[in-house]
Design an enzyme around this catalytic site. Structure first.
Site, PDB file in Angstrom:
ATOM      1  N   ASP A  71       5.115  -4.797  -4.833  1.00  0.00           N
ATOM      2  CA  ASP A  71       5.126  -5.765  -3.743  1.00  0.00           C
ATOM      3  C   ASP A  71       4.629  -7.126  -4.222  1.00  0.00           C
ATOM      4  O   ASP A  71       3.642  -7.645  -3.722  1.00  0.00           O
ATOM      5  CB  ASP A  71       4.266  -5.235  -2.583  1.00  0.00           C
ATOM      6  CG  ASP A  71       4.746  -3.879  -2.088  1.00  0.00           C
ATOM      7  OD1 ASP A  71       5.453  -3.833  -1.069  1.00  0.00           O
ATOM      8  OD2 ASP A  71       4.421  -2.865  -2.738  1.00  0.00           O
ATOM      9  N   ASP A 100       9.783  -3.690  -3.899  1.00  0.00           N
ATOM     10  CA  ASP A 100       9.644  -4.995  -3.260  1.00  0.00           C
ATOM     11  C   ASP A 100       9.322  -6.007  -4.349  1.00  0.00           C
ATOM     12  O   ASP A 100       8.275  -6.668  -4.364  1.00  0.00           O
ATOM     13  CB  ASP A 100       8.589  -4.982  -2.156  1.00  0.00           C
ATOM     14  CG  ASP A 100       9.177  -4.509  -0.822  1.00  0.00           C
ATOM     15  OD1 ASP A 100      10.359  -4.121  -0.794  1.00  0.00           O
ATOM     16  OD2 ASP A 100       8.452  -4.521   0.188  1.00  0.00           O
ATOM     17  N   TYR A 135      10.604 -11.202  -2.705  1.00  0.00           N
ATOM     18  CA  TYR A 135      10.538 -11.520  -1.269  1.00  0.00           C
ATOM     19  C   TYR A 135      11.303 -12.800  -0.987  1.00  0.00           C
ATOM     20  O   TYR A 135      11.378 -13.680  -1.846  1.00  0.00           O
ATOM     21  CB  TYR A 135       9.069 -11.700  -0.846  1.00  0.00           C
ATOM     22  CG  TYR A 135       8.314 -10.408  -0.781  1.00  0.00           C
ATOM     23  CD1 TYR A 135       8.368  -9.600   0.347  1.00  0.00           C
ATOM     24  CD2 TYR A 135       7.566  -9.965  -1.870  1.00  0.00           C
ATOM     25  CE1 TYR A 135       7.680  -8.398   0.407  1.00  0.00           C
ATOM     26  CE2 TYR A 135       6.877  -8.762  -1.823  1.00  0.00           C
ATOM     27  CZ  TYR A 135       6.938  -7.991  -0.681  1.00  0.00           C
ATOM     28  OH  TYR A 135       6.267  -6.794  -0.623  1.00  0.00           O
ATOM     29  N   ASN A 151      12.360  -1.932   0.067  1.00  0.00           N
ATOM     30  CA  ASN A 151      13.183  -2.313   1.203  1.00  0.00           C
ATOM     31  C   ASN A 151      13.546  -3.795   1.193  1.00  0.00           C
ATOM     32  O   ASN A 151      14.655  -4.178   1.602  1.00  0.00           O
ATOM     33  CB  ASN A 151      12.492  -1.943   2.526  1.00  0.00           C
ATOM     34  CG  ASN A 151      11.092  -2.502   2.644  1.00  0.00           C
ATOM     35  OD1 ASN A 151      10.200  -2.124   1.876  1.00  0.00           O
ATOM     36  ND2 ASN A 151      10.870  -3.399   3.597  1.00  0.00           N
ATOM     37  N   HIS A 179       2.264  -0.214   7.556  1.00  0.00           N
ATOM     38  CA  HIS A 179       3.247   0.857   7.715  1.00  0.00           C
ATOM     39  C   HIS A 179       2.629   2.228   7.982  1.00  0.00           C
ATOM     40  O   HIS A 179       3.078   2.955   8.853  1.00  0.00           O
ATOM     41  CB  HIS A 179       4.146   0.923   6.480  1.00  0.00           C
ATOM     42  CG  HIS A 179       4.851  -0.354   6.176  1.00  0.00           C
ATOM     43  ND1 HIS A 179       5.902  -0.817   6.943  1.00  0.00           N
ATOM     44  CD2 HIS A 179       4.643  -1.292   5.215  1.00  0.00           C
ATOM     45  CE1 HIS A 179       6.318  -1.984   6.458  1.00  0.00           C
ATOM     46  NE2 HIS A 179       5.575  -2.294   5.421  1.00  0.00           N
ATOM     47  N   HIS A 196       4.733  -0.481  -0.793  1.00  0.00           N
ATOM     48  CA  HIS A 196       5.118  -0.654   0.614  1.00  0.00           C
ATOM     49  C   HIS A 196       3.953  -1.137   1.468  1.00  0.00           C
ATOM     50  O   HIS A 196       4.059  -2.195   2.078  1.00  0.00           O
ATOM     51  CB  HIS A 196       5.732   0.630   1.166  1.00  0.00           C
ATOM     52  CG  HIS A 196       6.536   0.417   2.423  1.00  0.00           C
ATOM     53  ND1 HIS A 196       7.430  -0.622   2.570  1.00  0.00           N
ATOM     54  CD2 HIS A 196       6.585   1.132   3.591  1.00  0.00           C
ATOM     55  CE1 HIS A 196       8.009  -0.539   3.760  1.00  0.00           C
ATOM     56  NE2 HIS A 196       7.506   0.500   4.409  1.00  0.00           N
ATOM     57  N   ASP A 197       2.867  -0.387   1.553  1.00  0.00           N
ATOM     58  CA  ASP A 197       1.676  -0.932   2.186  1.00  0.00           C
ATOM     59  C   ASP A 197       0.952  -1.820   1.185  1.00  0.00           C
ATOM     60  O   ASP A 197       0.749  -1.425   0.029  1.00  0.00           O
ATOM     61  CB  ASP A 197       0.756   0.184   2.689  1.00  0.00           C
ATOM     62  CG  ASP A 197       1.050   0.549   4.144  1.00  0.00           C
ATOM     63  OD1 ASP A 197       1.474  -0.348   4.894  1.00  0.00           O
ATOM     64  OD2 ASP A 197       0.851   1.716   4.521  1.00  0.00           O
ATOM     65  N   HIS A 198       0.551  -3.002   1.639  1.00  0.00           N
ATOM     66  CA  HIS A 198       0.014  -4.019   0.741  1.00  0.00           C
ATOM     67  C   HIS A 198      -1.488  -3.829   0.570  1.00  0.00           C
ATOM     68  O   HIS A 198      -2.313  -4.534   1.163  1.00  0.00           O
ATOM     69  CB  HIS A 198       0.328  -5.420   1.275  1.00  0.00           C
ATOM     70  CG  HIS A 198       1.792  -5.729   1.310  1.00  0.00           C
ATOM     71  ND1 HIS A 198       2.298  -6.945   1.696  1.00  0.00           N
ATOM     72  CD2 HIS A 198       2.871  -4.969   0.973  1.00  0.00           C
ATOM     73  CE1 HIS A 198       3.620  -6.928   1.618  1.00  0.00           C
ATOM     74  NE2 HIS A 198       3.991  -5.735   1.186  1.00  0.00           N
TER      75      HIS A 198
END
Length: 323
Positions: A43, A76, A79, A114, A218, A244-246
Site C-alpha cells: 500500500d 496497492d 494510488y 484492489n 477494512h 489492504h488495511d493501512h
C-alpha cells in the site's frame, strides 16, 4: 507511537516464560547461505507522499544491514487508480525514484491490490519484461525455494481482488470489468494443488486482502475467510502476509500467523481483535528472516525504529514482543 495489544497480560506472560531462551537479535545477520532475509511492504505508491519516501529510506538501510535478497510487495502498488501502461509516469514517480537506493536494486516480487485493479493490471505484469527488478510473471504465481536461494521455503503469491464480491457490484466500473475477467475457481484449484504438491517445510502465502484484521479501513474479508483460510489450515501454511488495511499487525488464529504490512505510506487507526499479538497505526514495513527451523520478522517504522519482533517456530506457537 500509538498501538494496541490484545490480552497484553497473556502476551507478557508468554514473553516472560521464554526469558530463559536466547533473545532474538535486533538484526538477522547469519552465515552466508544459512538464512533468507527479505523485506515486505504494501500500500505504497503515492509519489513519495504520506511517509512513502521515509519508509523507502528506512527499507534501504534495513536491506543493506540485513543483506536482504528481495522485496515482497503485497499490493496497492499505485494510488489511486493503478497504472495504465508500462510507460505510465507513476512507474517513475512512485517506484523508480523512491526505491532508488542500491540496496533495493534487488528482485521485487509483487502482488496486485484492489487499487491496481482500477487501472490496467496487465501493465504491471508487462513491466516485468522491461524492469531488472520488478517480477510479476502472472496475476498469481509460485516462487519455489530454489528460485530464491532458500530450498526450505516456498512462496505463493495470489490475486485476491477477483475473490471479493463488492468489486463486481458496479458492473460499469473499471475494477468490475477487470475482476469479472478472472477465473476464481481456477485460481483456487491452482492454490490448493500447488500447496498440496509443495514439499518445502515452510509455506508462505502472499496476497493483498486481509483474512483477519483489526484495521479500521477494512477488517476481516469474508470471502478470504471462506475461500482462503481453509486452504491455509488444510495445508499447514505457517503464515499469510497481506496489506489492504493501512497498518502493521500480527494476528495468530487457528494455527496460522497473519502478518499485515499495509503501512508503506499512509496509515489508519487499528485495534486489537481475537488473536492480535501486535498492531500499530505506524507507517513502516517488515523485515523477515527464515531458515529451515524458524521464521522471524520485525516491524520497523518510517524512522527506522523497531516496533515489534516475533518468531514463528516451524511447529507453530508464535512468540512476539514489542521492541
Amino acid at each position: 507511537m500509538h498501538h494496541e495489544m490484545l490480552n497484553r497480560r497473556d502476551v507478557l506472560n508468554s514473553i516472560a516464560a521464554t526469558a530463559a531462551m536466547t533473545a532474538m537479535p535486533r538484526t538477522f545477520a547469519a552465515a552466508p547461505g544459512a538464512a533468507l532475509n527479505f523485506l515486505v511492504v504494501g500500500d505504497w505508491g503515492r509519489d513519495g507522499a504520506d511517509r512513502q519516501r521515509e519508509v523507502a529510506e528506512q527499507m534501504a538501510k534495513a536491506a543493506e544491514q540485513l543483506g536482504s535478497r528481495h522485496v515482497i510487495s503485497v499490493g496497492d502498488n499505485f494510488y489511486e487508480n493503478g497504472v495504465q501502461s508500462t510507460s505510465d509516469p507513476q512507474w517513475h514517480s512512485s517506484f523508480e525514484v523512491i526505491y532508488s537506493a542500491k540496496s533495493l536494486q534487488i528482485p521485487w516480487y509483487v502482488a496486485l491490490g484492489n487499487h491496481d485493479y482500477r487501472g490496467v493490471p496487465q501493465a504491471q505484469i508487462d513491466y516485468t519484461k522491461t524492469s531488472d527488478r520488478w517480477h510479476m510473471p502472472s496475476r498469481y504465481y509460485k516462487l519455489e525455494g530454489s528460485e530464491i536461494g532458500a530450498p526450505h521455503l516456498d512462496l505463493f503469491v495470489i490475486d485476491t481482488s477477483p475473490l471479493v464480491h463488492q468489486y463486481r457490484d458496479d458492473v460499469h466500473s473499471v475494477i468490475a470489468a477487470n475482476v469479472l475477467s478472472q477465473d476464481v475457481p481456477a485460481q483456487l484449484r491452482w492454490l490448493d494443488g500447488q500447496l498440496s504438491q509443495s514439499t518445502a517445510p515452510w509455506k508462505l502465502v502472499i496476497g493483498h486482502h486481509t483474512v483477519h484484521s483489526g484495521g479500521s479501513g477494512h477488517g476481516d474479508t469474508p470471502e478470504m475467510t471462506t475461500l482462503i483460510e481453509p486452504l491455509l489450515r488444510k495445508h499447514r501454511v505457517q503464515a499469510y502476509i497481506n496489506g489492504h488495511d493501512h497498518d502493521l499487525q500480527h494476528i495468530r488464529r487457528g494455527g496460522v500467523d497473519y502478518i499485515c504490512c499495509g503501512a508503506g505510506s499512509e496509515v489508519r487507526p487499528v485495534r486489537a481483535v481475537d488473536g492480535t499479538l501486535f498492531c500499530a497505526a505506524r507507517s513502516g514495513f517488515a523485515a523477515v528472516r527464515s531458515d529451515r527451523d524458524s521464521l522471524s520478522f520485525e516491524f520497523r517504522d518510517f524512522t527506522g525504529a523497531g516496533l515489534y519482533r516475533a518468531e514463528i517456530p516451524r511447529g507453530g506457537g508464535a512468540v512476539g514482543k514489542a521492541a
